[in-house]
Design a protein around this motif. Structure first.
Motif, short mmCIF file in Angstrom:
data_model
loop_
_atom_site.label_atom_id
_atom_site.label_comp_id
_atom_site.label_asym_id
_atom_site.label_seq_id
_atom_site.Cartn_x
_atom_site.Cartn_y
_atom_site.Cartn_z
N ARG A 2 10.80 135.94 81.15
CA ARG A 2 11.40 137.24 81.48
C ARG A 2 12.88 137.26 81.13
O ARG A 2 13.41 138.28 80.67
CB ARG A 2 11.20 137.50 82.97
CG ARG A 2 11.73 138.81 83.49
CD ARG A 2 11.22 139.04 84.91
NE ARG A 2 11.82 140.19 85.52
CZ ARG A 2 12.89 140.18 86.31
NH1 ARG A 2 13.48 139.01 86.58
NH2 ARG A 2 13.38 141.28 86.84
N GLN A 3 13.55 136.13 81.34
CA GLN A 3 14.98 136.04 81.03
C GLN A 3 15.24 136.20 79.53
O GLN A 3 16.21 136.86 79.12
CB GLN A 3 15.51 134.68 81.49
CG GLN A 3 16.97 134.40 81.15
CD GLN A 3 17.94 135.04 82.12
OE1 GLN A 3 17.70 135.03 83.31
NE2 GLN A 3 19.01 135.61 81.62
N PHE A 4 14.38 135.62 78.71
CA PHE A 4 14.62 135.59 77.27
C PHE A 4 13.64 136.44 76.46
O PHE A 4 13.59 136.33 75.23
CB PHE A 4 14.57 134.14 76.77
CG PHE A 4 15.63 133.26 77.38
CD1 PHE A 4 16.95 133.33 76.95
CD2 PHE A 4 15.32 132.39 78.41
CE1 PHE A 4 17.93 132.53 77.52
CE2 PHE A 4 16.29 131.59 78.98
CZ PHE A 4 17.61 131.65 78.54
N GLY A 5 12.85 137.27 77.13
CA GLY A 5 11.95 138.17 76.44
C GLY A 5 10.81 137.47 75.73
O GLY A 5 10.42 137.86 74.62
N ILE A 6 10.26 136.43 76.35
CA ILE A 6 9.17 135.66 75.75
C ILE A 6 7.91 135.87 76.59
O ILE A 6 7.96 135.74 77.82
CB ILE A 6 9.51 134.16 75.72
CG1 ILE A 6 10.84 133.92 75.00
CG2 ILE A 6 8.39 133.35 75.04
CD1 ILE A 6 11.37 132.51 75.16
N PRO A 7 6.76 136.18 75.97
CA PRO A 7 5.50 136.31 76.74
C PRO A 7 5.17 135.01 77.44
O PRO A 7 5.49 133.92 76.94
CB PRO A 7 4.47 136.64 75.66
CG PRO A 7 5.24 137.17 74.50
CD PRO A 7 6.57 136.46 74.54
N LEU A 8 4.53 135.12 78.60
CA LEU A 8 4.24 133.93 79.41
C LEU A 8 3.49 132.87 78.62
O LEU A 8 3.80 131.68 78.72
CB LEU A 8 3.43 134.35 80.64
CG LEU A 8 2.97 133.23 81.57
CD1 LEU A 8 4.16 132.46 82.13
CD2 LEU A 8 2.12 133.78 82.71
N HIS A 9 2.50 133.27 77.83
CA HIS A 9 1.68 132.29 77.12
C HIS A 9 2.43 131.60 75.98
O HIS A 9 1.93 130.64 75.42
CB HIS A 9 0.40 132.96 76.57
CG HIS A 9 0.66 133.97 75.50
ND1 HIS A 9 1.08 135.27 75.77
CD2 HIS A 9 0.57 133.89 74.14
CE1 HIS A 9 1.22 135.94 74.66
NE2 HIS A 9 0.92 135.12 73.64
N ARG A 10 3.63 132.11 75.65
CA ARG A 10 4.41 131.49 74.57
C ARG A 10 5.57 130.64 75.09
O ARG A 10 6.20 129.90 74.33
CB ARG A 10 4.99 132.57 73.65
CG ARG A 10 3.96 133.45 72.96
CD ARG A 10 3.18 132.68 71.91
NE ARG A 10 4.06 132.05 70.93
CZ ARG A 10 3.66 131.20 69.99
NH1 ARG A 10 2.37 130.85 69.95
NH2 ARG A 10 4.51 130.69 69.13
N VAL A 11 5.83 130.72 76.40
CA VAL A 11 6.99 130.02 76.97
C VAL A 11 6.92 128.52 76.74
O VAL A 11 7.92 127.88 76.40
CB VAL A 11 7.13 130.33 78.47
CG1 VAL A 11 8.21 129.46 79.11
CG2 VAL A 11 7.45 131.81 78.68
#
Length: 265
Positions: A211-220
């Motif tokens: 959420r902080q860096f605009g990344i989907p959860l499955h890609r974190v």
């Protein structure tokens, strides 16, 4: 920060000794094993409550999950170091007096390498968990983070949220209240709080990072260094193991209560 370390070294052993004296004078029918066990659980519950409060304070204070810092992180880690050392000793005392009460008089006539070895074998997972916190988590938090990720350290503090309820459950058993509604309700709270704060917490931390860096959860997971993912996996694995043990214990308790007391002909 040395004051936090000294404070922890005074508070937790002091609470333990005070608790033993009060319980021994209040519950005169209790054995040494009873007194030590309940005292250890009370101190554990107090430490866990403080850790949870510290964790919530840090989490709600850090808007940037990576860059924001809070003085309470390092202070509470140092404050908790003496507790980890003390709790290993308290668990050993509880094991020693319990085994002695069960009639192992030949092996437990006094403290020895044999009694220590038996304790380390029986409670190997808990001892390993405490040693990992002391030898790995503490140095990383204090010296190798470069001031980053206080939010996530605060999250890890809140994993202790379930511990007071676990302690309450053991104390209720000690008081002979294990077949009461209070004990059943507490058991449900243990399962829910453990699952939420020790297992779901990890995907929550990944979600907050994304959420902080605009990344989907499955890609974190692919955006984090390998050592971060491995470290989280090492922390998560024993939590899953302990949760399975809690589920098995809850199932046994449910089956026993459903079966009810044996009928006498």
């Amino acid at each position: 920060m040395l004051s936090a370390l000294v404070c922890g070294a005074l508070v937790f052993p002091g609470l333990f000794c005070s608790s033993r004296k009060v319980l021994k004078s209040t519950f005169t029918q209790w054995s040494d094993a009873d007194v030590v066990c309940v005292s250890e659980r009370l101190v554990s519950a107090i430490h866990a409550s403080l850790a949870t409060a510290a964790g919530v304070t840090v989490m709600t204070s850090c808007r940037d999950v990576m860059a924001d810092s809070h003085w309470l992180v390092n202070a509470f880690v140092l404050f908790g170091v003496p507790y980890m050392v003390f709790d290993i000793y308290a668990m050993y005392l509880s094991h020693y007096h319990t085994q002695k009460l069960k009639g192992h008089s030949s092996s437990y006539s006094g403290h020895s390498l044999q009694t220590v070895k038996a304790f380390l074998i029986k409670d190997s997972m808990l001892v390993l968990h405490h040693m990992a916190l002391l030898l790995i988590f503490m140095p990383i938090t204090l010296f190798f983070r470069r001031g980053l990720g206080d939010f996530f350290i605060g999250c890890l503090f809140t994993t202790e949220f379930s511990t007071p309820f676990v302690s309450i459950g053991k104390i209720l058993i000690q008081l002979g209240l294990d077949n009461t509604r209070l004990h059943r309700i507490n058991g449900i709270i243990v399962l829910l709080s453990f699952f939420t704060c020790r297992i779901l917490l990890f995907p929550f931390m990944y979600w907050m990072y994304g959420r902080q860096f605009g990344i989907p959860l499955h890609r974190v997971v692919f955006h984090l260094p390998l050592q971060c993912n491995v470290g989280n996996l090492v922390l998560l694995a024993p939590q899953i193991y302990w949760f399975i043990l809690l589920l098995r214990k809850a199932n046994r308790l449910y089956l026993r209560q459903r079966k009810g007391p044996a009928r006498k002909d």
